[in-house]
Design an enzyme around this catalytic site. Structure first.
Site, PDB file in Angstrom:
ATOM      1  CB  THR A  14       7.448 -10.651   3.473  1.00 35.76           C
ATOM      2  OG1 THR A  14       7.298  -9.246   3.548  1.00 35.76           O
ATOM      3  CG2 THR A  14       6.349 -11.335   4.258  1.00 35.76           C
ATOM      4  CE  LYS A 107       2.986 -13.120  -6.690  1.00 34.77           C
ATOM      5  NZ  LYS A 107       2.784 -13.281  -5.288  1.00 34.77           N
ATOM      6  N   GLY A 136      -0.292 -18.867  -2.289  1.00 33.85           N
ATOM      7  CA  GLY A 136       0.515 -18.928  -1.062  1.00 33.85           C
ATOM      8  C   GLY A 136       0.805 -20.334  -0.589  1.00 33.85           C
ATOM      9  N   GLY A 189       2.625  -7.748   5.396  1.00 35.21           N
ATOM     10  CA  GLY A 189       3.496  -8.459   4.439  1.00 35.21           C
ATOM     11  C   GLY A 189       2.719  -9.218   3.377  1.00 35.21           C
ATOM     12  CE  LYS A 207      -0.610 -14.943  -6.331  1.00 31.87           C
ATOM     13  NZ  LYS A 207      -1.190 -14.196  -5.222  1.00 31.87           N
ATOM     14  N   GLY A 304       1.697 -13.886   3.035  1.00 23.70           N
ATOM     15  CA  GLY A 304       2.371 -13.683   4.322  1.00 23.70           C
ATOM     16  C   GLY A 304       3.618 -14.550   4.406  1.00 23.70           C
TER      17      GLY A 304
HETATM   18  P1  NAP Z   1       9.849  -8.187  -0.277  1.00 24.91           P
HETATM   19  O1  NAP Z   1       9.465  -8.223   1.158  1.00 24.91           O
HETATM   20  O2  NAP Z   1       9.686  -6.927  -1.034  1.00 24.91           O
HETATM   21  O3  NAP Z   1      11.373  -8.677  -0.372  1.00 24.91           O
HETATM   22  C1  NAP Z   1      12.135  -8.575  -1.537  1.00 24.91           C
HETATM   23  C2  NAP Z   1      13.574  -8.875  -1.209  1.00 24.91           C
HETATM   24  O4  NAP Z   1      14.324  -8.810  -2.407  1.00 24.91           O
HETATM   25  C3  NAP Z   1      14.190  -7.870  -0.237  1.00 24.91           C
HETATM   26  O5  NAP Z   1      15.005  -8.549   0.691  1.00 24.91           O
HETATM   27  C4  NAP Z   1      15.072  -6.981  -1.125  1.00 24.91           C
HETATM   28  O6  NAP Z   1      16.234  -6.508  -0.483  1.00 24.91           O
HETATM   29  C5  NAP Z   1      15.471  -7.981  -2.194  1.00 24.91           C
HETATM   30  N1  NAP Z   1      15.793  -7.317  -3.458  1.00 24.91           N
HETATM   31  C6  NAP Z   1      15.004  -6.538  -4.217  1.00 24.91           C
HETATM   32  N2  NAP Z   1      15.665  -6.130  -5.315  1.00 24.91           N
HETATM   33  C7  NAP Z   1      16.903  -6.652  -5.227  1.00 24.91           C
HETATM   34  C8  NAP Z   1      18.072  -6.581  -6.030  1.00 24.91           C
HETATM   35  N3  NAP Z   1      18.083  -5.894  -7.168  1.00 24.91           N
HETATM   36  N4  NAP Z   1      19.170  -7.246  -5.631  1.00 24.91           N
HETATM   37  C9  NAP Z   1      19.177  -7.955  -4.477  1.00 24.91           C
HETATM   38  N5  NAP Z   1      18.103  -8.067  -3.674  1.00 24.91           N
HETATM   39  C10 NAP Z   1      16.990  -7.425  -4.042  1.00 24.91           C
HETATM   40  O7  NAP Z   1       9.066  -9.290  -1.111  1.00 24.91           O
HETATM   41  P2  NAP Z   1       8.361 -10.605  -0.563  1.00 24.91           P
HETATM   42  O8  NAP Z   1       6.985 -10.249  -0.111  1.00 24.91           O
HETATM   43  O9  NAP Z   1       9.251 -11.354   0.334  1.00 24.91           O
HETATM   44  O10 NAP Z   1       8.156 -11.406  -1.937  1.00 24.91           O
HETATM   45  C11 NAP Z   1       9.217 -12.075  -2.560  1.00 24.91           C
HETATM   46  C12 NAP Z   1       8.671 -12.893  -3.725  1.00 24.91           C
HETATM   47  O11 NAP Z   1       7.695 -13.803  -3.248  1.00 24.91           O
HETATM   48  C13 NAP Z   1       7.952 -12.065  -4.800  1.00 24.91           C
HETATM   49  O12 NAP Z   1       8.126 -12.678  -6.045  1.00 24.91           O
HETATM   50  C14 NAP Z   1       6.486 -12.168  -4.394  1.00 24.91           C
HETATM   51  O13 NAP Z   1       5.599 -11.967  -5.455  1.00 24.91           O
HETATM   52  C15 NAP Z   1       6.453 -13.591  -3.917  1.00 24.91           C
HETATM   53  N6  NAP Z   1       5.376 -13.922  -2.978  1.00 24.91           N
HETATM   54  C16 NAP Z   1       5.169 -13.152  -1.881  1.00 24.91           C
HETATM   55  C17 NAP Z   1       4.180 -13.487  -1.003  1.00 24.91           C
HETATM   56  C18 NAP Z   1       3.888 -12.685   0.229  1.00 24.91           C
HETATM   57  O14 NAP Z   1       2.897 -12.984   0.897  1.00 24.91           O
HETATM   58  N7  NAP Z   1       4.694 -11.682   0.547  1.00 24.91           N
HETATM   59  C19 NAP Z   1       3.389 -14.629  -1.250  1.00 24.91           C
HETATM   60  C20 NAP Z   1       3.648 -15.405  -2.384  1.00 24.91           C
HETATM   61  C21 NAP Z   1       4.650 -15.051  -3.243  1.00 24.91           C
HETATM   62  P3  NAP Z   1      16.176  -5.492   0.773  1.00 24.91           P
HETATM   63  O15 NAP Z   1      15.469  -6.227   1.867  1.00 24.91           O
HETATM   64  O16 NAP Z   1      17.589  -5.242   1.099  1.00 24.91           O
HETATM   65  O17 NAP Z   1      15.414  -4.299   0.280  1.00 24.91           O
HETATM   66  N1  HSE Z   2       0.513 -10.104  -2.827  1.00 23.47           N
HETATM   67  C1  HSE Z   2       0.087 -11.456  -2.917  1.00 23.47           C
HETATM   68  C2  HSE Z   2      -1.284 -11.580  -2.287  1.00 23.47           C
HETATM   69  C3  HSE Z   2       1.059 -12.349  -2.207  1.00 23.47           C
HETATM   70  O1  HSE Z   2      -1.737 -10.633  -1.626  1.00 23.47           O
HETATM   71  O2  HSE Z   2      -1.916 -12.615  -2.464  1.00 23.47           O
HETATM   72  C4  HSE Z   2       0.760 -13.805  -2.382  1.00 23.47           C
HETATM   73  O3  HSE Z   2       1.008 -14.205  -3.693  1.00 23.47           O
END
Ligand code: NAP
Ligand code: HSE
Length: 440
Positions: A14, A107, A136, A189, A207, A304
């Site tokens: 995402t 985090k 975020g 997402g 957080k 997101g």
């Molecule tokens: P996500 O959609 O689950 O994406 C994770 C990515 O990491 C995917 O591309 C996955 O590959 C890759 N991955 C997982 N394990 C791996 C490995 N062993 N080797 C290589 N690649 C690997 O997660 P996300 O929502 O983007 O979140 C990413 C980070 O941002 C997390 O730390 C999350 O807590 C943080 N975050 C997310 C949000 C949000 O709103 N989503 C907000 C703030 C912070 P594949 O695609 O090939 O499976």
């Molecule tokens: N899963 C987290 C949330 C992503 O819903 O706030 C942002 O850190």
């Protein structure tokens, strides 16, 4: 124009895919703003064949994020994989060991290893930027770390999980089920790879642990956080809260007390007319209460792809603009070796108002018994009502709702446990803490 800043991005989910898209479409504007182009030269994810809607032509692919972190072709390592251990932890350590600046949104990783990683970065004069890790797109890390230096904080609290706030909002406003709302949050997402981290409060705790360190200058102590999630909150609680003039939010709260720093994450009733009660959906809010500034409330998109990528982008551009060899901002607000040991205030000593919902057998004397147990524990009641929307039929269980004046957590637990021993409760009592914003 200076040489391009070459970045390697691990994680193309995402956040990672949004970041690549933005970097590709805003390239010229970013180059002007930073005085140098920013170029994605290498990436890593698990599945090479997945269609991510981004153009990766000419970008080097690594199966292993640590290999990417060791690549000689990158200047900055961006970790968007997630998780406190495994590939995320190993690759961030590999990047710092190699002498690369790091940007992460992770985090969970920082809550567990943040102090150690900060030391690694500071020992080498590197930046470890993590604006996206808390709330975020809201720039709360920079605000605490750089803008409010010198303020003494009394309380830092907020809605820091978009998934939970989205679920609670849609349950209340549209009467949707918990499960349906969670599914939609995942589709959009917002949720973590394992959504129990969201709904059981762990993500908010991660957080909060980071904010506590930034605000109070103590070492990160995520394991010391009192934790309750929202999976136990029913539509009945949400309606009862509204009837009493409150709304339920999952809050993370860190507060200075006479005995130490209290850190807690739990469903919380906030007054309906407060600003934080109006923060709906995926939106987050963080309130900072300090002696010089007073109260600052920051509200904005909390999860997101774009919201998070916006914060990651800010961290990358800070690195692009930084001067080589210049003194860096300490990762956790003060140099990691000067962080103080965390002094934990016991949850039992927490003082505040409480909402208590009891389902009871319809017997004479129950009301009086409840009131007596409260009084015996020194708890003063603001209200005690038999809830208006009662089940019908002779001997049907009745719902009684109590709201207390400020009292001690220990007293509430003792009183509730005594009431449980009286033998007239049906099911488990529901206890929800009340939090009052200072001004807003
Ligand atoms: P996500 O959609 O689950 O994406 C994770 C990515 O990491 C995917 O591309 C996955 O590959 C890759 N991955 C997982 N394990 C791996 C490995 N062993 N080797 C290589 N690649 C690997 O997660 P996300 O929502 O983007 O979140 C990413 C980070 O941002 C997390 O730390 C999350 O807590 C943080 N975050 C997310 C949000 C949000 O709103 N989503 C907000 C703030 C912070 P594949 O695609 O090939 O499976
Ligand atoms: N899963 C987290 C949330 C992503 O819903 O706030 C942002 O850190």
């Amino acid at each position: 124009m200076a040489d391009a800043l070459r970045i390697g991005i691990a994680g193309l989910g995402t956040v990672g895919a949004s970041l690549v898209r933005i970097l590709q479409t805003r390239g010229n504007a970013l180059a002007v703003a930073c005085g140098r182009p920013i170029r994605v030269v290498a990436v890593s994810a698990r599945n090479r064949d997945k269609d991510r809607g981004i153009d990766l032509a000419g970008v080097t692919w690594f199966d292993d994020p640590s290999e990417l972190a060791r690549s000689a072709d990158i200047d900055v390592f961006v970790e968007l994989v997630g998780g406190a251990e495994g590939a995320a932890d190993a690759s961030v350590r590999a990047a710092l060991t190699r002498g690369l600046h790091v940007v992460t949104a992770n985090k969970a990783l920082l809550a567990k290893h943040g102090v150690e990683l900060a030391r690694m970065a500071e020992d080498k004069g590197l930046l470890l930027n993590y604006e996206a890790a808390v709330a975020g797109g809201i720039p709360v890390i920079k605000t605490l770390r750089e803008s409010l230096t010198g303020n003494g904080f009394s309380r830092v609290y907020g809605i820091m999980n978009g998934t939970c706030n989205y679920i609670l909002t849609r349950m209340e406003k549209e009467g949707l089920s918990f499960e349906a709302c969670l599914k939609e949050a995942q589709r959009l997402g917002y949720a973590e790879a394992d959504p129990t981290f969201d709904i059981e409060g762990n993500d908010t705790a991660h957080k909060l642990a980071i904010l506590t360190t930034l605000a109070f200058g103590s070492e990160i102590a995520a394991d010391a956080i009192y934790l309750e999630g929202i999976s136990n909150i029913s539509i009945e609680d949400i309606h009862a809260a509204a009837d009493l003039g409150y709304r339920i939010k999952l809050l993370g709260v860190a507060q200075r007390t006479e005995t130490g720093i209290e850190q807690r994450v739990h469903p919380t009733m906030v007054p309906l007319d407060s600003v934080i009660a109006q923060v709906d959906g995926v939106t987050n809010a963080v309130a900072l209460e300090s002696d010089i500034l007073g109260e600052l409330l920051m509200v904005g998109p909390g999860a997101g792809g774009n919201a998070t990528a916006s914060a990651v982008l800010g961290d990358i551009t800070d690195i692009a603009k930084s001067r080589p060899g210049a003194q860096q901002v300490p990762v956790l607000g003060r140099p990691a070796h000067l962080l103080e040991p965390y002094r934990q205030a016991a949850m039992q000593s927490h003082e505040g108002g409480y909402f208590i919902r009891l389902t009871v057998q319809d017997r004479t004397g129950v009301f009086a018994s409840i009131a007596t147990n409260m009084a015996e524990n020194g708890i003063s009641l603001e209200s005690i009502v038999q809830h208006s929307k009662q089940p019908v039929g002779k001997d049907a269980p009745q719902t009684i709702i109590l709201v207390t004046h400020a009292t001690m957590e220990s007293a509430v637990r003792t009183a509730v446990s005594a009431i449980k021993g009286e033998g007239y409760l049906v099911g488990e009592p529901q206890v929800i803490r009340i939090e009052r914003p200072k001004t807003a």
